[in-house]
Design a protein around this motif. Structure first.
Motif, mmCIF file in Angstrom:
data_model
loop_
_atom_site.group_PDB
_atom_site.id
_atom_site.type_symbol
_atom_site.label_atom_id
_atom_site.label_comp_id
_atom_site.label_asym_id
_atom_site.label_seq_id
_atom_site.Cartn_x
_atom_site.Cartn_y
_atom_site.Cartn_z
ATOM 1 N N ASP A 209 0.825 -1.197 0.000
ATOM 2 C CA ASP A 209 0.000 0.000 0.000
ATOM 3 C C ASP A 209 0.865 1.255 0.000
ATOM 4 O O ASP A 209 2.100 1.183 -0.092
ATOM 5 N N GLU A 210 0.243 2.406 0.126
ATOM 6 C CA GLU A 210 0.979 3.673 0.020
ATOM 7 C C GLU A 210 1.954 3.885 1.169
ATOM 8 O O GLU A 210 2.881 4.696 1.064
ATOM 9 N N THR A 211 1.799 3.152 2.250
ATOM 10 C CA THR A 211 2.740 3.249 3.379
ATOM 11 C C THR A 211 3.857 2.215 3.292
ATOM 12 O O THR A 211 4.745 2.188 4.145
ATOM 13 N N GLY A 212 3.794 1.327 2.286
ATOM 14 C CA GLY A 212 4.786 0.273 2.153
ATOM 15 C C GLY A 212 4.417 -1.013 2.852
ATOM 16 O O GLY A 212 5.199 -1.975 2.822
ATOM 17 N N ALA A 213 3.240 -1.073 3.470
ATOM 18 C CA ALA A 213 2.808 -2.285 4.156
ATOM 19 C C ALA A 213 2.324 -3.323 3.143
ATOM 20 O O ALA A 213 1.665 -2.984 2.151
ATOM 21 N N GLN A 214 2.642 -4.581 3.399
ATOM 22 C CA GLN A 214 2.212 -5.642 2.503
ATOM 23 C C GLN A 214 0.700 -5.816 2.548
ATOM 24 O O GLN A 214 0.063 -5.649 3.584
ATOM 25 N N ARG A 215 0.133 -6.161 1.395
ATOM 26 C CA ARG A 215 -1.294 -6.465 1.341
ATOM 27 C C ARG A 215 -1.534 -7.954 1.614
ATOM 28 O O ARG A 215 -2.511 -8.313 2.275
ATOM 29 N N ARG A 216 -0.668 -8.810 1.097
ATOM 30 C CA ARG A 216 -0.795 -10.249 1.319
ATOM 31 C C ARG A 216 0.546 -10.796 1.778
ATOM 32 O O ARG A 216 1.607 -10.333 1.358
ATOM 33 N N ARG A 217 0.509 -11.814 2.613
ATOM 34 C CA ARG A 217 1.721 -12.391 3.165
ATOM 35 C C ARG A 217 2.411 -13.306 2.150
ATOM 36 O O ARG A 217 1.743 -13.971 1.344
ATOM 37 N N LEU A 218 3.733 -13.360 2.221
ATOM 38 C CA LEU A 218 4.491 -14.219 1.324
ATOM 39 C C LEU A 218 4.079 -15.677 1.482
ATOM 40 O O LEU A 218 3.893 -16.391 0.484
ATOM 41 N N SER A 219 3.951 -16.147 2.713
ATOM 42 C CA SER A 219 3.600 -17.547 2.925
ATOM 43 C C SER A 219 2.257 -17.891 2.305
ATOM 44 O O SER A 219 2.078 -18.995 1.752
ATOM 45 N N ASP A 220 1.303 -16.958 2.342
ATOM 46 C CA ASP A 220 -0.003 -17.206 1.732
ATOM 47 C C ASP A 220 0.104 -17.266 0.212
ATOM 48 O O ASP A 220 -0.548 -18.102 -0.437
ATOM 49 N N LEU A 221 0.902 -16.391 -0.358
ATOM 50 C CA LEU A 221 1.050 -16.374 -1.818
ATOM 51 C C LEU A 221 1.772 -17.625 -2.316
ATOM 52 O O LEU A 221 1.439 -18.160 -3.379
ATOM 53 N N ILE A 222 2.763 -18.098 -1.563
ATOM 54 C CA ILE A 222 3.430 -19.339 -1.945
ATOM 55 C C ILE A 222 2.468 -20.513 -1.840
ATOM 56 O O ILE A 222 2.381 -21.357 -2.751
ATOM 57 N N ALA A 223 1.716 -20.586 -0.751
ATOM 58 C CA ALA A 223 0.743 -21.681 -0.594
ATOM 59 C C ALA A 223 -0.294 -21.652 -1.700
ATOM 60 O O ALA A 223 -0.690 -22.715 -2.227
ATOM 61 N N GLU A 224 -0.743 -20.472 -2.093
ATOM 62 C CA GLU A 224 -1.726 -20.337 -3.166
ATOM 63 C C GLU A 224 -1.133 -20.833 -4.486
ATOM 64 O O GLU A 224 -1.793 -21.537 -5.268
ATOM 65 N N ALA A 225 0.124 -20.480 -4.759
ATOM 66 C CA ALA A 225 0.766 -20.919 -6.001
ATOM 67 C C ALA A 225 0.994 -22.424 -6.021
ATOM 68 O O ALA A 225 1.034 -23.041 -7.090
ATOM 69 N N GLN A 226 1.155 -23.030 -4.845
ATOM 70 C CA GLN A 226 1.384 -24.455 -4.774
ATOM 71 C C GLN A 226 0.106 -25.284 -4.854
ATOM 72 O O GLN A 226 0.171 -26.488 -5.066
ATOM 73 N N SER A 227 -1.027 -24.626 -4.686
ATOM 74 C CA SER A 227 -2.292 -25.369 -4.627
ATOM 75 C C SER A 227 -2.828 -25.705 -6.024
ATOM 76 O O SER A 227 -2.411 -25.144 -7.017
#
Length: 234
Positions: A216-234
């Motif tokens: 976001d505009e403050t530099g905070a992540q919107r989604r966690r890395l672990s969630d994105l990796i798990a999603e890509a692996q599913s």
């Protein structure tokens, strides 16, 4: 060979190349060869009081150091070492080194390599640049050099390193008990790995996490890395 016994898959595998000392440049960090003369002062400041945290050395085989000059002597050795092959982690755009990492236990005949001796200084810890540095090292090992297996090992008591390995997509493989004696203390070693067949999904998770739209505009992540990796692996 008897056919009634289980055997591993037949492979058309040729030994891969050893990593060199070329820099790996990302959007937020450059992973570059050490330069003892220019890196000692900033790396000491990042990892020793008053501005740094000497706890980064607790689980490493070396450190903390008495002075920048003391660290410079270690770096002078490290910049000529082939295994471990050390790098400075220098966030962009300033390129002031704020941590270290290495390739080690480099076994090109089997396609196995480890990343280790990793520490993030006070200004690098918990930043996007730190995560990208790990991604650059992993991507280089798999995509550029063709390794089959990337390892991460740490003191089994080092909870933050174990959590980091799992966040980065490594699979926990077990603990080697009484594996080492480090600084006069027993070390049980936790083993983690990523294999080449797992890497494409993990790489996609990293790429989605590092994408500008994930912040976001403050530099905070919107989604966690672990969630994105798990999603890509599913």
């Amino acid at each position: 060979m008897p056919t009634n016994q289980p055997v591993g898959d037949a492979l058309d595998f040729k030994p891969v190349s050893r990593p060199g000392r070329e820099p790996l440049r990302g959007e937020r960090v450059v992973v570059r060869p050490l330069d003892a003369d220019r890196d000692a002062e900033p790396l000491y400041a990042e990892s020793h009081p008053p501005n740094g945290d000497a706890a980064v050395w607790t689980y490493l085989p070396d450190g903390p150091y008495q002075s920048p000059g003391h660290l410079r002597r270690m770096l002078a050795w490290a910049q000529t070492c082939e295994d471990p092959l050390y790098f400075a982690l220098a966030p962009l755009p300033a390129e002031r080194p704020a941590g270290m990492a290495s390739y080690l236990r480099i076994t090109p005949e089997f396609g196995v390599i480890e990343i280790g001796h990793i520490w993030f200084g006070s200004s690098l810890r918990r930043t996007t640049a730190a995560t990208e540095a790990i991604f650059l090292l992993a991507r280089h090992a798999f995509d550029d050099l063709g390794y089959r297996r990337l390892e991460w090992k740490c003191n089994a008591l080092n909870a933050s390193s174990c959590r980091a390995a799992e966040r980065f997509g490594f699979t926990f493989e077990g603990v080697f008990r009484k594996h080492m004696v480090v600084k006069g203390r027993n070390r049980d070693t936790a083993w983690f790995s990523i294999t080449d067949d797992e890497w494409p999904a993990i790489r996609l998770g990293f790429e989605r996490w590092l994408a500008p739209e994930n912040f976001d505009e403050t530099g905070a992540q919107r989604r966690r890395l672990s969630d994105l990796i798990a999603e890509a692996q599913s």
